[in-house]
Enzyme design. Structure first.
Site, PDB file in Angstrom:
ATOM      1  N   GLY A 182     -17.362  13.334   7.438  1.00 55.20           N
ATOM      2  CA  GLY A 182     -17.943  14.784   7.482  1.00 55.20           C
ATOM      3  C   GLY A 182     -16.939  16.472   6.927  1.00 55.20           C
ATOM      4  N   LYS A 241      -3.252  -0.370  -6.882  1.00 54.71           N
ATOM      5  CA  LYS A 241      -4.751   0.235  -6.060  1.00 54.71           C
ATOM      6  C   LYS A 241      -4.728   1.518  -6.280  1.00 54.71           C
ATOM      7  CE  LYS A 241      -6.241   1.048  -0.971  1.00 54.71           C
ATOM      8  NZ  LYS A 241      -5.944   0.884  -0.055  1.00 54.71           N
ATOM      9  N   ASP A 299      -6.024   4.569  -4.952  1.00 52.17           N
ATOM     10  CA  ASP A 299      -6.471   5.692  -3.821  1.00 52.17           C
ATOM     11  C   ASP A 299      -7.395   7.109  -4.479  1.00 52.17           C
ATOM     12  OD1 ASP A 299      -7.597   5.372  -0.975  1.00 52.17           O
ATOM     13  OD2 ASP A 299      -5.322   5.601  -0.248  1.00 52.17           O
ATOM     14  N   ASP A 332       0.600  -1.405   0.285  1.00 53.99           N
ATOM     15  CA  ASP A 332      -0.133  -0.032  -0.062  1.00 53.99           C
ATOM     16  C   ASP A 332       0.700   0.842   0.255  1.00 53.99           C
ATOM     17  OD1 ASP A 332      -2.478   1.681   1.076  1.00 53.99           O
ATOM     18  OD2 ASP A 332      -3.727  -0.044   0.697  1.00 53.99           O
ATOM     19  N   ASP A 368     -13.827   3.161   4.992  1.00 50.55           N
ATOM     20  CA  ASP A 368     -12.794   2.211   5.478  1.00 50.55           C
ATOM     21  C   ASP A 368     -13.110   1.867   6.417  1.00 50.55           C
ATOM     22  OD1 ASP A 368     -10.708   3.259   3.819  1.00 50.55           O
ATOM     23  OD2 ASP A 368      -9.517   4.124   5.010  1.00 50.55           O
TER      24      ASP A 368
END
Length: 428
Positions: free
Chosen positions: A199, A155, A157, A77, A227
């Site tokens: 938020g 991946k 993000d 990651d 997540d």
């Protein structure tokens, strides 16, 4: 988890076609995940890591039998890039302290172990402290560099993409096109995790709940919610499992072979900062069972080297994995429920076969009933417990089982004759 196989006729049911491809005229398909992909990712379990630690986990995936069971991607990651992540030509630079041998050496090692190699970037411009890497402005250059390093999975993000208020559909389509033209097939996981939980003010189109609209034509998988855990362990892990389950359940029609709703990683028995477990073994098993029921990618987010043998054995359960890997790739759907929990049903290859999960959401042991009409079966139904890998026997009408708190069914019983996954059941 139960395997229900008819020994009579299947009743007409809307649930029988739930999860079939609908709507999108053309689906993205790297060709690398005709069934949901499986593996391990560094983020939740070890965080920013080194090539030595990745090699160590890779060795364990092999020695433990996890890779032989299908967990065959070792996925780095964020946090792998140097403090100045590009050279003067714009090429990516790995952190020499963390990856002294370089990325090609790492992928060669993983390939030599019979594993696939995964890497990470972000669809936004790189901003230190916001995302672990960023490819905006370098999509094609980076895709070709990942390919030249020998990576098999990417991946992408959206943390910097969120901060920069990008449109996820547009940004991911651009990087998807770049990966498609990289010169090496790479599985593409799209990770926009923005929801109201953050938020952060955002438009409805930026929300993860809308990823299903563009995801099937853009990547092999796309996140369906925020997540499930965080780098610092969450004390609300079971609630997060249920939240991710519910978010992922919203659009089963978006999924099919080669393109998958992604409810985030498995976090079996991940250790919190104080040493306690984030999920119990029962909760961890329930997450695994539910993800398999939804035909979701099975990526272990814990450090597998820390798991007890009993959890390793559960993750290797071939009958549960077979449900996840069923070639129809139909996502299981909720067919019944009450204040205690739900019943989920998944259509399997073979006429009249269903994988059924009674889920007890509550904190108390509960008796739960599976009504066979809810899953589209009638007549005599053969029941098998896939968690316990034992036959229950033939039943008519319904089956009632005691389910532990935060659990899924574990059912005793035996039957001499057992229909196998993928086989048509006999007609009455």
């Amino acid at each position: 988890m139960l395997l229900l196989a008819c020994t009579g006729l299947a009743a007409p049911s809307a649930h029988a076609v739930s999860g079939a491809d609908q709507g999108a005229p053309q689906y993205y398909d790297s060709g690398l995940a005709r069934t949901p992909y499986m593996g391990w990712n560094t983020y939740y379990g070890v965080g920013t890591t080194t090539e030595a630690e990745i090699r160590s986990v890779a060795d364990f995936l092999v020695s433990s039998g996890l890779s032989a069971s299908g967990y065959n991607i070792a996925w780095q990651d964020g946090g792998w890039a140097a403090s100045t992540p590009r050279d003067s030509s714009g090429a990516l630079v790995p952190d020499p302290r963390l990856f002294p041998s370089g990325m090609k050496s790492l992928t060669d090692y993983l390939h030599g172990k019979g594993l696939k190699a995964g890497i990470y970037t972000d669809a936004g411009d790189y901003a230190s402290g916001v995302c672990g890497m960023g490819s905006r402005g370098h999509y094609q250059q980076d895709a070709k560099q990942f390919a030249s390093w020998g990576f098999d999975a990417l991946k992408v993000d959206f943390l910097c993409g969120i901060a920069q208020k990008l449109d996820p559909a547009t940004a991911f389509k651009e990087i998807s096109d770049a990966v498609w033209n990289a010169g090496r097939p790479m599985l593409l996981n799209l990770c926009n995790p923005l929801t109201s939980d953050w938020g952060v003010p955002h438009t409805p189109a930026q929300d993860a709940t809308q990823n299903y609209v563009w995801g099937p034509t853009t990547g092999d998988s796309w996140r369906t919610g925020t997540d499930i855990a965080f780098e610092k362990a969450s004390p609300r892990a079971w609630q997060n499992v249920l939240r991710s389950l519910d978010a992922n359940s919203a659009h089963p029609e978006a999924q099919g072979p080669g393109h998958y709703n992604d409810p985030d990683y498995l976090i079996p028995m991940r250790r919190m900062d104080d040493g306690t477990l984030e999920l119990t073994q029962e909760e961890s098993t329930s997450q695994f069972v539910l993800w398999a029921e939804m035909a979701a990618p099975l990526i272990i987010g814990s450090d597998p080297r820390t798991l007890p043998q009993s959890m390793i054995d559960t993750l290797r359960n071939p009958e549960i994995i077979a449900v996840d890997q069923d070639p129809l790739a139909v996502q299981g759907v909720r067919v019944a429920g009450n204040a205690t929990g739900d019943v989920y049903s998944k259509v399997l290859q073979g006429s009249g076969n269903r994988a059924v999960v009674p889920l007890n959401r509550s904190g108390q042991t509960a008796s739960m009933t599976v009504d066979f009409a809810d899953v589209g079966l009638t007549g005599s139904v053969s029941v098998r417990d896939l968690r316990g890998r034992r036959d229950i026997g033939a039943r008519t009408g319904s089956y009632t089982v005691t389910v532990p708190a935060h659990g899924t069914a574990f059912l005793p019983g035996r039957l001499a004759r057992q229909p196998r996954l993928g086989q048509p059941c006999p007609r009455a």
